[in-house]
Structures are given as C-alpha cells and as structure tokens.
Design an enzyme around this catalytic site. Sequence first.
Site, PDB file in Angstrom:
ATOM      1  N   ASP A  96      22.885  23.964  -9.791  1.00 34.51           N
ATOM      2  CA  ASP A  96      22.335  22.667 -10.170  1.00 34.51           C
ATOM      3  C   ASP A  96      22.494  22.375 -11.656  1.00 34.51           C
ATOM      4  OD1 ASP A  96      21.581  22.307  -7.549  1.00 34.51           O
ATOM      5  OD2 ASP A  96      19.584  23.147  -7.847  1.00 34.51           O
ATOM      6  N   ARG A 127       7.023  28.123 -14.377  1.00 31.74           N
ATOM      7  CA  ARG A 127       7.354  26.765 -14.800  1.00 31.74           C
ATOM      8  C   ARG A 127       6.574  26.282 -16.029  1.00 31.74           C
ATOM      9  NH1 ARG A 127      11.154  28.314 -12.810  1.00 31.74           N
ATOM     10  NH2 ARG A 127      12.229  27.511 -10.983  1.00 31.74           N
ATOM     11  N   ASP A 172       8.997  22.041  -8.154  1.00 32.60           N
ATOM     12  CA  ASP A 172       9.228  22.377  -9.561  1.00 32.60           C
ATOM     13  C   ASP A 172       9.378  21.161 -10.450  1.00 32.60           C
ATOM     14  OD1 ASP A 172       8.961  25.061  -9.205  1.00 32.60           O
ATOM     15  OD2 ASP A 172      11.098  25.442  -8.933  1.00 32.60           O
ATOM     16  N   SER A 198      19.661  28.876  -2.046  1.00 30.85           N
ATOM     17  CA  SER A 198      19.127  28.522  -3.365  1.00 30.85           C
ATOM     18  C   SER A 198      18.146  29.607  -3.758  1.00 30.85           C
ATOM     19  CB  SER A 198      18.421  27.161  -3.297  1.00 30.85           C
ATOM     20  OG  SER A 198      17.792  26.881  -4.528  1.00 30.85           O
TER      21      SER A 198
END
Length: 418
Positions: A16, A97, A126, A179
């Site tokens: 990504d 995060r 996220d 992923s």
Amino acid sequence: MVKKEKVVLAYSGGLDTSIIIPWLKDNYGDLDIIACCVNVGQEDDMGQVREKAISSGASKVYVENVVNEFVEDYVYKGLKANASYECKYLLGTAYARPLIAKKLVEVAHKEGAKYIAHGCTGKGNDQVRLETAIASIDPTIEIIAPWRIWNITSREEAIDYAMSKNINLNGISKEKIYSRDQNILHISHEGGMLENPANEADFDEILVMSNTVEKAPDIGEYIEIEFKEGIPVKLNGKKLNGEKMLAALNKIGGIHGIGVIDLLENRLVGMKSRGIYETPGGTILIEAHKYLESFVLEKETAHFKDIIGQKYAELVYNAMWFSGLKDAFDAFVDSTQKNVTGTVKLKLYKGNVKFAGMVSQNALYNEEISSFSTGDLYDQKDASGFINLYSLPYKIQALNKLNNTGEKAIEINYSFKE
C-alpha cells in the site's frame, strides 16, 4: 521559485505505502514527499526500506526506532490492565498506531509539513486510529488518505499499479496476497483465502513467528517471569528491558506454538473481519500476569478490574488512546499494581501456557487458612454464623413464597397507619 508544500507519508515499504509515493507524484505533483518509517519491531531491513522509498520518489526518509518505547509505554500499559479485545485479540496493531501517529506529527513539525498521508484502507480500523491520534496531538495537520480517493479497489489492482510503476513487491503476488502487519508484539494476517469463513486457515503457509501446534516440540519447556508492580522485569533470573523481554518470549513462545488465534472480530467501522494473529510473547506475559494478580489482589478489586480491562481493550481498539477516560483507567490500573510483585513459573507445551507455580511476598493466599486443616486464623465453627447472616435474604424470600402459596409458615403483617 515557489517552495513546495510537504507531506509526511507513513511508510512501511509494503504494497500500500509503496504505491502511494508514485500516486502522490501523479496526483499531487507540487508536494515534497517525506517518507517516515516508524520501527515498532517489524522484522524489515530498514536499509532496504530507506532505499525503496528514495527509489520510488521520496525526497527524504526518516527511520524512527521506537521498539523499546512501544513495549514499555504502550504494550505494558495494556498488559497491566489484562486488556484483550473480545477476550482474544491482544491489540498488537491498536497499541502501535498512536505511537506511530505521535512520531509522524513530530516529523511533520520538524519538516514544517502541512500534510500527513497514510496507506490505511477505507474499510479498516487503522485509518480511524491514526487520524484520531494525529488530531489529538495536532488538529491543524491535514490528512491525505489515498485508499479513500483513488480508483484502485483491490489488492490485485494495487499490484497491477505497482508493476506499472516498476515497484519491487518483495514477494507479494496475486497468489500470496495476505495483508500483514507486524511489530514486536504480534503479526496479523488478513485477506486471501481467509476472507471466506468457510475456509480452514492454512497455518503451514500463513505463520511467520510461530510453529504450528503439530510442529511444536513434544517436550514442554519451563520458564520463570519476575514482575515488579505489574511490569515484567526478569526472565529466568535475567533482567531485561521491554524490547529484549518480548523478543526473548517471542522466540520461546513461537517454538511452542503459543498465542496463535483465528479471530472473526467486530471492527470499529461496523463490519466483521477475519484475521490470524500470532502473539507468542504477549500471550505468555498476559497469562503470567493474570496468575500473579489472582495471588495478590483482593476479590472485589480483581473482579472490578476485569470489567475495567474489558473496557480498556475496547477504548484502545476504538482509537481512544489519547482519551481522558483511558487516562483515568490507567490511573486506576496503576493503583492496583502496587502489590503485583512476584515470580510466576509456567510450562509451555504445544500451544498451551500451563501454570507451574508462583511466589510473592504480597500473596493473599494463606496455606494455613485455605487448607482443610483447622488453624488459629480460621475456626470452621465461625462459618455457621456467617451462613445464617449471608442466607437471611433468601430465607425471607422463601418464607414469603410459602405464605403466598397458602402454606403459612410465619406471620408478617404490614399495614398503613391511619
């Protein structure tokens, strides 16, 4: 010459974020792209990550090594709370995060950047975690979220775009399309055949940190973890900081297949999703911590803390790391940890964490009281009076029931005074 505005890109070198750099150049040609890779323990070659970002078009790359900070200031807070989302997920991504967001803002301030960009999809948790954390630190920074803007609609299309831009995919293909998100606490796996819940996960193909249960050793291994006020400080008698503690337990736990779960979870954004999580070291720590708390916390504190731990996990999962409620929970949890000091012995065997003994100077368990023998501190005859008082409401309830069914047992008359 007009000075370009700057954007700080949360960069991992994965699919990504790798395609975001050329996409930003195609669509925001007037932006100076600064890649920021926050190392929270992912097993990547940071030199290669830096080179890939530059070759893809970034003007500058920051690599922020915050592994020990991640463990000691984020993971250990959740450990003290025994936080697990939906009683299974140990929040590996959710803890990372807010720290990543903090570092992105710091780089943006240093560079004078107006924007922060990220590679989170429009369907994931996220995006909410990163953007809420950024807004909590500096609400003036603007966000660019390509997955919510571009016309790429799948990872297959993202791979095609990467190939058209000559981006090195490092083994990612349409056949191996999982992923993954990794840090020192865990690695998650999503996508591919996991998206159909009718499919059994192929753990031989998926697992990265751990053995399958079938491949784990046939002989168990004993370990001892020493805690001080809820924080693990020694492993098998050796003092370790947070990073080294978790790294060592990941290796040991991975060998024995500890902490592998297949979870269908309720996402923050309203959908259900399926993921495979490997959290070997974290699973060992939280189980050891729970055992020790059962030894040193009084009943009401332990029971109420279970409620707080569940809510704590929900707050972290739901992007509320910087909320006032979480700060209040931290204060409560810390107050409960003053006596959570001692050593726990565990046996690791084929995916299981078995209790094998513990010692603590703060133990509330007293062998003389709890044994079947009569001792000076507890006279079994005293239980009769306690039971009479404890059962009194239920006796009255039963007597009322007898009266109401006509089997009169006791006369109780209540009337209004005139």
